[in-house]
Scaffold this motif. Sequence first.
Motif, mmCIF file in Angstrom:
data_model
loop_
_atom_site.group_PDB
_atom_site.id
_atom_site.type_symbol
_atom_site.label_atom_id
_atom_site.label_comp_id
_atom_site.label_asym_id
_atom_site.label_seq_id
_atom_site.Cartn_x
_atom_site.Cartn_y
_atom_site.Cartn_z
ATOM 1 N N ASN A 7 48.752 103.976 -48.353
ATOM 2 C CA ASN A 7 48.585 104.971 -47.299
ATOM 3 C C ASN A 7 47.147 105.476 -47.263
ATOM 4 N N GLU A 8 46.558 105.722 -48.428
ATOM 5 C CA GLU A 8 45.160 106.174 -48.500
ATOM 6 C C GLU A 8 44.220 105.094 -47.975
ATOM 7 N N GLU A 9 44.478 103.844 -48.314
ATOM 8 C CA GLU A 9 43.652 102.731 -47.830
ATOM 9 C C GLU A 9 43.766 102.610 -46.310
ATOM 10 N N ARG A 10 44.982 102.775 -45.787
ATOM 11 C CA ARG A 10 45.199 102.709 -44.339
ATOM 12 C C ARG A 10 44.446 103.836 -43.635
ATOM 13 N N LYS A 11 44.512 105.044 -44.195
ATOM 14 C CA LYS A 11 43.805 106.186 -43.605
ATOM 15 C C LYS A 11 42.295 105.957 -43.618
ATOM 16 N N ARG A 13 40.736 103.062 -43.621
ATOM 17 C CA ARG A 13 40.419 102.015 -42.638
ATOM 18 C C ARG A 13 40.460 102.590 -41.225
ATOM 19 N N THR A 14 41.472 103.387 -40.931
ATOM 20 C CA THR A 14 41.593 104.002 -39.608
ATOM 21 C C THR A 14 40.379 104.870 -39.312
ATOM 22 N N ARG A 15 39.974 105.677 -40.271
ATOM 23 C CA ARG A 15 38.799 106.550 -40.086
ATOM 24 C C ARG A 15 37.545 105.710 -39.844
ATOM 25 N N ARG A 16 37.376 104.637 -40.639
ATOM 26 C CA ARG A 16 36.217 103.760 -40.496
ATOM 27 C C ARG A 16 36.195 103.124 -39.098
ATOM 28 N N LEU A 17 37.336 102.651 -38.630
ATOM 29 C CA LEU A 17 37.398 102.031 -37.309
ATOM 30 C C LEU A 17 37.082 103.026 -36.200
ATOM 31 N N ILE A 18 37.584 104.240 -36.327
ATOM 32 C CA ILE A 18 37.300 105.274 -35.323
ATOM 33 C C ILE A 18 35.813 105.614 -35.321
ATOM 34 N N GLU A 19 35.228 105.780 -36.507
ATOM 35 C CA GLU A 19 33.805 106.103 -36.592
ATOM 36 C C GLU A 19 32.949 105.001 -35.990
#
Length: 66
Positions: A7-11, A13-19
């Motif tokens: 879950n932490e890895e997914r979060k 990755r999601t943050r990185r993609l949004i940024e």
Amino acid sequence: MENKQRNEERKARTRRLIERGAVLEGIFPLAADLSGVEVKAFLIALSHLPGAAELAAKLPKSGDKP
């Protein structure tokens, strides 16, 4: 425990993609109106411009410290 790590890895990755998407749209405002396929084609075209390979080679590798 494994679920928490995933879950932490997914979060992260999601943050990185949004940024990175925000950076892309900030530099190329019209990118917001393009489909994913069009953005991919645009970035591929940019990667084929003269000097792009040399510039990419100078970028820090993933995991390298600045």
